[in-house]
Design a protein around this motif. Sequence first.
Motif, short mmCIF file in Angstrom:
data_model
loop_
_atom_site.label_atom_id
_atom_site.label_comp_id
_atom_site.label_asym_id
_atom_site.label_seq_id
_atom_site.Cartn_x
_atom_site.Cartn_y
_atom_site.Cartn_z
N GLY A 174 0.79 -1.22 0.00
CA GLY A 174 0.00 0.00 0.00
C GLY A 174 0.83 1.27 0.00
O GLY A 174 0.28 2.37 -0.13
N VAL A 175 2.15 1.14 0.11
CA VAL A 175 3.02 2.31 0.13
C VAL A 175 3.30 2.75 -1.31
O VAL A 175 3.67 1.93 -2.15
CB VAL A 175 4.35 2.01 0.87
N SER A 176 3.12 4.03 -1.57
CA SER A 176 3.35 4.57 -2.91
C SER A 176 4.79 4.36 -3.35
O SER A 176 5.72 4.63 -2.59
CB SER A 176 3.02 6.06 -2.90
N GLY A 177 4.96 3.84 -4.56
CA GLY A 177 6.29 3.64 -5.12
C GLY A 177 6.80 2.21 -5.01
O GLY A 177 7.80 1.84 -5.62
N VAL A 178 6.09 1.37 -4.24
CA VAL A 178 6.50 -0.03 -4.08
C VAL A 178 6.14 -0.81 -5.34
O VAL A 178 5.01 -0.77 -5.80
CB VAL A 178 5.84 -0.66 -2.84
N GLU A 179 7.13 -1.51 -5.91
CA GLU A 179 6.92 -2.33 -7.10
C GLU A 179 6.62 -3.78 -6.73
O GLU A 179 5.74 -4.40 -7.29
CB GLU A 179 8.16 -2.28 -7.99
N SER A 180 7.40 -4.31 -5.77
CA SER A 180 7.19 -5.69 -5.34
C SER A 180 7.60 -5.87 -3.89
O SER A 180 8.44 -5.13 -3.38
CB SER A 180 7.96 -6.67 -6.23
N VAL A 181 6.99 -6.86 -3.25
CA VAL A 181 7.25 -7.16 -1.84
C VAL A 181 7.37 -8.66 -1.69
O VAL A 181 6.55 -9.41 -2.22
CB VAL A 181 6.10 -6.66 -0.94
N LYS A 182 8.40 -9.09 -0.96
CA LYS A 182 8.53 -10.51 -0.60
C LYS A 182 8.86 -10.56 0.88
O LYS A 182 9.86 -10.02 1.32
CB LYS A 182 9.64 -11.18 -1.41
N VAL A 183 7.97 -11.19 1.64
CA VAL A 183 8.17 -11.31 3.08
C VAL A 183 8.49 -12.77 3.39
O VAL A 183 7.77 -13.68 2.97
CB VAL A 183 6.92 -10.86 3.87
N ASP A 184 9.59 -12.98 4.10
CA ASP A 184 10.03 -14.32 4.49
C ASP A 184 9.78 -14.47 5.98
O ASP A 184 10.46 -13.84 6.80
CB ASP A 184 11.51 -14.49 4.16
N LEU A 185 8.80 -15.29 6.33
CA LEU A 185 8.41 -15.48 7.73
C LEU A 185 9.55 -16.11 8.54
O LEU A 185 9.86 -15.66 9.64
CB LEU A 185 7.16 -16.33 7.82
N ALA B 192 12.81 -16.08 8.00
CA ALA B 192 13.95 -15.17 8.15
C ALA B 192 13.56 -13.88 8.86
O ALA B 192 14.43 -13.08 9.20
CB ALA B 192 14.55 -14.85 6.78
N GLN B 193 12.24 -13.67 9.03
CA GLN B 193 11.74 -12.45 9.67
C GLN B 193 12.21 -11.20 8.92
O GLN B 193 12.66 -10.23 9.53
CB GLN B 193 12.18 -12.38 11.14
N GLU B 194 12.12 -11.25 7.57
CA GLU B 194 12.53 -10.08 6.81
C GLU B 194 11.62 -9.83 5.62
O GLU B 194 10.94 -10.73 5.15
CB GLU B 194 13.99 -10.18 6.36
N ALA B 195 11.64 -8.58 5.20
CA ALA B 195 10.87 -8.15 4.04
C ALA B 195 11.83 -7.56 3.02
O ALA B 195 12.69 -6.75 3.38
CB ALA B 195 9.83 -7.12 4.43
N VAL B 196 11.68 -7.97 1.76
CA VAL B 196 12.48 -7.43 0.67
C VAL B 196 11.53 -6.63 -0.21
O VAL B 196 10.57 -7.17 -0.76
CB VAL B 196 13.16 -8.55 -0.14
N ILE B 197 11.81 -5.32 -0.32
CA ILE B 197 10.93 -4.42 -1.05
C ILE B 197 11.69 -3.81 -2.21
O ILE B 197 12.80 -3.30 -2.03
CB ILE B 197 10.41 -3.28 -0.13
N SER B 198 11.09 -3.84 -3.39
CA SER B 198 11.68 -3.21 -4.58
C SER B 198 10.79 -2.06 -5.01
O SER B 198 9.57 -2.15 -4.95
CB SER B 198 11.80 -4.22 -5.72
N GLY B 199 11.43 -0.99 -5.48
CA GLY B 199 10.69 0.15 -5.97
C GLY B 199 11.41 1.45 -5.68
O GLY B 199 12.53 1.46 -5.17
N ASP B 200 10.75 2.52 -5.98
CA ASP B 200 11.28 3.86 -5.73
C ASP B 200 10.52 4.42 -4.53
O ASP B 200 9.49 5.07 -4.68
CB ASP B 200 11.08 4.73 -6.97
N VAL B 201 11.04 4.12 -3.34
CA VAL B 201 10.31 4.43 -2.12
C VAL B 201 11.29 4.76 -1.00
O VAL B 201 12.41 4.26 -0.99
CB VAL B 201 9.39 3.24 -1.75
N GLU B 202 10.84 5.59 -0.08
CA GLU B 202 11.66 5.97 1.07
C GLU B 202 11.56 4.89 2.15
O GLU B 202 10.47 4.41 2.45
CB GLU B 202 11.17 7.30 1.66
N ARG B 203 12.70 4.56 2.75
CA ARG B 203 12.75 3.56 3.82
C ARG B 203 11.81 3.94 4.97
O ARG B 203 11.12 3.09 5.52
CB ARG B 203 14.18 3.41 4.31
N ASP B 204 11.79 5.21 5.34
CA ASP B 204 10.95 5.67 6.45
C ASP B 204 9.48 5.37 6.22
O ASP B 204 8.75 5.04 7.16
CB ASP B 204 11.14 7.16 6.70
#
Length: 66
Positions: free
Chosen positions: A26-37, A39-51
């Motif tokens: 739902g964050v503007s600029g996010v192209e793709s999201v992969k969440v690994d339960l 590893a407890q991590e999220a990999v986000i691709s796109g033109d978006v601010e980390r904050d």
Amino acid sequence: MSQIILKVEGMTCNHCKMRVEKALQGVSGVESVKVDLAAQEAVISGDVERDNLVKAIQNAGYSIVE
């Protein structure tokens, strides 16, 4: 397009994983999201601010490990 990896704390099940994915998508600029339960991590691709990603995860009820 950049890739950001965030360590997410508090995910315990597949429902948590889907909730984090939906919040990040739902964050503007996010192209793709992969969440690994496991590893407890999220990999986000796109033109978006980390904050903005951190805020979305926190609003969904989870924490970021810095």
